[in-house]
Design a protein around this motif. Structure first.
Motif, mmCIF file in Angstrom:
data_model
loop_
_atom_site.group_PDB
_atom_site.id
_atom_site.type_symbol
_atom_site.label_atom_id
_atom_site.label_comp_id
_atom_site.label_asym_id
_atom_site.label_seq_id
_atom_site.Cartn_x
_atom_site.Cartn_y
_atom_site.Cartn_z
ATOM 1 N N PRO A 158 5.696 -17.936 -0.859
ATOM 2 C CA PRO A 158 4.530 -17.721 -1.739
ATOM 3 C C PRO A 158 3.695 -16.514 -1.338
ATOM 4 C CG PRO A 158 4.746 -20.036 -1.162
ATOM 5 C CD PRO A 158 5.726 -19.298 -0.306
ATOM 6 N N TYR A 159 3.507 -16.308 -0.032
ATOM 7 C CA TYR A 159 2.714 -15.163 0.416
ATOM 8 C C TYR A 159 3.398 -13.848 0.058
ATOM 9 C CZ TYR A 159 0.579 -11.758 3.564
ATOM 10 O OH TYR A 159 -0.017 -10.639 4.076
ATOM 11 N N PHE A 160 4.702 -13.787 0.289
ATOM 12 C CA PHE A 160 5.418 -12.550 -0.016
ATOM 13 C C PHE A 160 5.408 -12.268 -1.513
ATOM 14 C CE2 PHE A 160 9.304 -10.320 -1.251
ATOM 15 C CZ PHE A 160 9.135 -9.144 -0.534
ATOM 16 N N GLU A 161 5.624 -13.296 -2.323
ATOM 17 C CA GLU A 161 5.625 -13.088 -3.768
ATOM 18 C C GLU A 161 4.267 -12.596 -4.256
ATOM 19 O OE1 GLU A 161 6.901 -16.734 -5.499
ATOM 20 O OE2 GLU A 161 9.044 -16.349 -5.146
ATOM 21 N N MET A 162 3.196 -13.155 -3.706
ATOM 22 C CA MET A 162 1.872 -12.720 -4.119
ATOM 23 C C MET A 162 1.607 -11.288 -3.678
ATOM 24 S SD MET A 162 -0.789 -13.182 -5.738
ATOM 25 C CE MET A 162 -0.123 -14.769 -6.252
ATOM 26 N N LEU A 163 1.993 -10.945 -2.458
ATOM 27 C CA LEU A 163 1.812 -9.582 -1.961
ATOM 28 C C LEU A 163 2.619 -8.600 -2.810
ATOM 29 C CD1 LEU A 163 0.609 -7.714 0.174
ATOM 30 C CD2 LEU A 163 2.574 -8.220 1.637
ATOM 31 N N TYR A 164 3.823 -9.000 -3.193
ATOM 32 C CA TYR A 164 4.660 -8.137 -4.022
ATOM 33 C C TYR A 164 4.031 -7.925 -5.397
ATOM 34 C CZ TYR A 164 8.723 -6.417 -6.590
ATOM 35 O OH TYR A 164 9.563 -5.656 -7.366
ATOM 36 N N LYS A 165 3.462 -8.969 -5.975
ATOM 37 C CA LYS A 165 2.832 -8.835 -7.291
ATOM 38 C C LYS A 165 1.594 -7.941 -7.214
ATOM 39 C CE LYS A 165 4.530 -13.239 -9.065
ATOM 40 N NZ LYS A 165 4.186 -14.632 -9.439
ATOM 41 N N VAL A 166 0.844 -8.042 -6.123
ATOM 42 C CA VAL A 166 -0.306 -7.154 -5.949
ATOM 43 C C VAL A 166 0.169 -5.710 -5.856
ATOM 44 C CG1 VAL A 166 -2.181 -6.502 -4.393
ATOM 45 C CG2 VAL A 166 -1.770 -8.911 -4.898
ATOM 46 N N MET A 167 1.262 -5.482 -5.109
ATOM 47 C CA MET A 167 1.824 -4.140 -5.000
ATOM 48 C C MET A 167 2.278 -3.630 -6.368
ATOM 49 S SD MET A 167 1.824 -2.847 -1.874
ATOM 50 C CE MET A 167 3.203 -1.711 -1.905
ATOM 51 N N CYS A 168 2.936 -4.488 -7.140
ATOM 52 C CA CYS A 168 3.385 -4.098 -8.480
ATOM 53 C C CYS A 168 2.193 -3.727 -9.354
ATOM 54 C CB CYS A 168 4.166 -5.244 -9.133
ATOM 55 S SG CYS A 168 5.800 -5.538 -8.438
ATOM 56 N N SER A 169 1.137 -4.518 -9.250
ATOM 57 C CA SER A 169 -0.039 -4.269 -10.065
ATOM 58 C C SER A 169 -0.681 -2.936 -9.720
ATOM 59 C CB SER A 169 -1.047 -5.406 -9.873
ATOM 60 O OG SER A 169 -2.171 -5.223 -10.689
ATOM 61 N N ILE A 170 -0.806 -2.662 -8.430
ATOM 62 C CA ILE A 170 -1.433 -1.414 -8.001
ATOM 63 C C ILE A 170 -0.555 -0.216 -8.354
ATOM 64 C CG2 ILE A 170 -2.172 -0.069 -6.002
ATOM 65 C CD1 ILE A 170 -3.086 -2.635 -4.711
ATOM 66 N N MET A 171 0.742 -0.324 -8.052
ATOM 67 C CA MET A 171 1.653 0.803 -8.289
ATOM 68 C C MET A 171 1.752 1.131 -9.776
ATOM 69 S SD MET A 171 2.872 1.788 -5.275
ATOM 70 C CE MET A 171 4.514 2.461 -5.413
ATOM 71 N N SER A 172 1.638 0.131 -10.630
ATOM 72 C CA SER A 172 1.774 0.369 -12.065
ATOM 73 C C SER A 172 0.485 0.862 -12.709
ATOM 74 C CB SER A 172 2.229 -0.917 -12.768
ATOM 75 O OG SER A 172 1.241 -1.927 -12.637
ATOM 76 N N LYS A 173 -0.630 0.722 -12.015
ATOM 77 C CA LYS A 173 -1.925 1.094 -12.604
ATOM 78 C C LYS A 173 -2.534 2.336 -11.969
ATOM 79 C CE LYS A 173 -1.770 -2.554 -15.180
ATOM 80 N NZ LYS A 173 -1.431 -2.427 -16.602
ATOM 81 N N THR A 174 -1.817 2.960 -11.065
ATOM 82 C CA THR A 174 -2.369 4.135 -10.412
ATOM 83 C C THR A 174 -1.490 5.349 -10.671
ATOM 84 O OG1 THR A 174 -1.208 3.599 -8.363
ATOM 85 C CG2 THR A 174 -3.460 2.804 -8.587
ATOM 86 N N LEU A 175 -2.072 6.500 -10.542
ATOM 87 C CA LEU A 175 -1.361 7.762 -10.697
ATOM 88 C C LEU A 175 -1.365 8.458 -9.348
ATOM 89 C CD1 LEU A 175 -2.980 8.890 -14.063
ATOM 90 C CD2 LEU A 175 -0.774 7.750 -13.744
ATOM 91 N N ILE A 176 -0.315 8.204 -8.561
ATOM 92 C CA ILE A 176 -0.266 8.701 -7.189
ATOM 93 C C ILE A 176 0.833 9.742 -7.079
ATOM 94 C CG2 ILE A 176 0.037 8.075 -4.775
ATOM 95 C CD1 ILE A 176 -0.830 5.258 -5.534
ATOM 96 N N SER A 177 0.472 10.918 -6.698
ATOM 97 C CA SER A 177 1.463 11.975 -6.527
ATOM 98 C C SER A 177 1.667 12.340 -5.060
ATOM 99 C CB SER A 177 1.043 13.223 -7.322
ATOM 100 O OG SER A 177 -0.223 13.681 -6.884
ATOM 101 N N GLN A 178 0.637 12.159 -4.244
ATOM 102 C CA GLN A 178 0.728 12.527 -2.837
ATOM 103 C C GLN A 178 0.384 11.308 -1.991
ATOM 104 O OE1 GLN A 178 1.812 15.467 -1.722
ATOM 105 N NE2 GLN A 178 2.049 16.186 -3.835
ATOM 106 N N ASN A 179 1.398 10.698 -1.443
ATOM 107 C CA ASN A 179 1.190 9.568 -0.558
ATOM 108 C C ASN A 179 2.300 9.565 0.472
ATOM 109 O OD1 ASN A 179 1.672 6.569 0.282
ATOM 110 N ND2 ASN A 179 -0.415 6.625 -0.529
ATOM 111 N N ALA A 180 1.938 9.416 1.749
ATOM 112 C CA ALA A 180 2.912 9.535 2.834
ATOM 113 C C ALA A 180 4.016 8.502 2.734
ATOM 114 C CB ALA A 180 2.190 9.408 4.180
ATOM 115 N N PHE A 181 3.700 7.337 2.152
ATOM 116 C CA PHE A 181 4.685 6.257 2.091
ATOM 117 C C PHE A 181 5.568 6.330 0.849
ATOM 118 C CE2 PHE A 181 1.273 4.390 4.705
ATOM 119 C CZ PHE A 181 1.998 4.068 5.834
ATOM 120 N N LEU A 182 5.289 7.274 -0.034
ATOM 121 C CA LEU A 182 6.043 7.361 -1.279
ATOM 122 C C LEU A 182 6.889 8.620 -1.397
ATOM 123 C CD1 LEU A 182 3.289 6.150 -3.765
ATOM 124 C CD2 LEU A 182 5.200 4.825 -2.889
ATOM 125 N N ASN A 183 6.606 9.610 -0.578
ATOM 126 C CA ASN A 183 7.302 10.886 -0.707
ATOM 127 C C ASN A 183 8.488 10.988 0.248
ATOM 128 O OD1 ASN A 183 5.421 11.751 -2.613
ATOM 129 N ND2 ASN A 183 4.042 12.569 -1.047
#
Length: 310
Positions: A44-69
């Motif tokens: 349950p904790y992992f699923e909730m953390l994953y959904k929060v990540m999905c929500s943030i990643m889908s609602k933000t416009l990030i072009s420069q981030n050390a963990f994404l490039n």
């Protein structure tokens, strides 16, 4: 034909081994039940953390981030989870084969070993061992995963590490365990699709705007039963969440790997016990034939001796 004494000795040896395999199967069964309970508790904790990540990643416009490039320079680190003991079927061998077949450049790849069997197998294949932290696999704690994450994230942000993978065995059920190689860092936005959030997860009254401080939005995850408010730049939010996400991936892989190891050992010991039973039956038949032959020979000698006296 082997003598009765040698057959009896062989049978007793197989029976002794069978007792050991039965005991090991019972121990593995108990450990498997505990491991499955820990996997279910963490889900349950992992699923909730994953959904929060999905929500943030889908609602933000990030072009420069050390963990994404993606990076051009640096080494590849593979966290390899195996076991410290054998007698688990193909559990350890499958992980070694998985990493070896992934096509990594051995000159630029280092293994973060969690389990002696995997380390030994990959070392024989020419891989460099970055660290041997095999004792952690005996009883993994979340604090251990935090320490591993901190060490690797520091190396990644420092420029020494180009990418991080994790190789573990995904536990599906008692008989199905899938060796899995997963890329942990850098993250890919397509791994967090917005369609993972359905109506039961996210309130449709989602509000979002970009102010001078960056991201400012709020959403309600129904399974949490509370509203989550974010009022910080998206880089700051991700800088906090991504290490936690990575830590939980490592911890979840730990639990999956331990459950798979005990399930594999339980199956291996069950097969060994059945094979021992077949061997005991075969040896019993050989012993009875040898005994019957010995009795027949004695009777023949007695009759021959009696006829010689007459």
């Amino acid at each position: 034909m082997a003598s009765m004494r040698s057959i009896k000795r062989r049978k007793e040896s197989v029976q002794s081994t069978q007792q050991i395999t039965k005991a090991m199967k019972l121990v593995a069964t108990v450990k498997l039940q505990k491991a499955r309970a820990r996997v279910e508790a963490n889900t349950p904790y992992f699923e909730m953390l994953y959904k929060v990540m999905c929500s943030i990643m889908s609602k933000t416009l990030i072009s420069q981030n050390a963990f994404l490039n993606e990076k051009d320079d640096g080494k590849t680190v593979v966290i390899v989870m195996s076991s410290n003991r054998g007698l688990a079927g193909g559990f350890n061998t499958n992980i070694v084969k998985l990493v070896d077949a992934a096509g990594f450049d051995k000159s630029k790849t280092e293994i973060y070993g969690l389990g002696r069997k995997g380390i030994e197998g990959l070392k024989r294949r020419g891989y460099t061992i970055l660290k041997d932290d095999s004792d952690v696999i005996n009883d993994p704690l979340y604090d251990d995963c935090i320490a591993i994450t901190k060490e690797l994230v520091e190396g990644y942000l420092g420029g020494d590490i180009k990418e991080i993978y994790i190789a573990y065995t995904d536990f599906k059920n008692t008989v199905t365990h899938i060796p899995t190689l997963r890329k942990v860092i850098p993250l890919e936005a397509e791994d967090f699709p917005e369609d993972m959030l359905d109506e039961s997860d996210v309130d449709k009254s989602l509000t979002m705007n970009y102010g001078s401080t960056g991201l400012n939005w709020s959403t309600e995850l129904a399974s949490l039963g509370t509203r989550i408010n974010f009022d910080s730049p998206e880089e700051d939010i991700l800088a906090q969440l991504i290490p936690k996400y990575m830590t939980n991936i490592i911890y979840g892989a730990f639990l999956e790997s331990i459950a798979s190891e005990n399930a594999s050992r339980m199956q291996a010991m069950d097969s060994a016990t059945e094979n021992a039973e077949d061997m005991i039956s075969s040896l019993s038949l050989q012993y009875n034939r040898a005994r019957q032959g010995s009795i027949t020979q004695e009777l023949t000698e007695i009759v021959a001796g009696a006829e010689a006296l007459t």
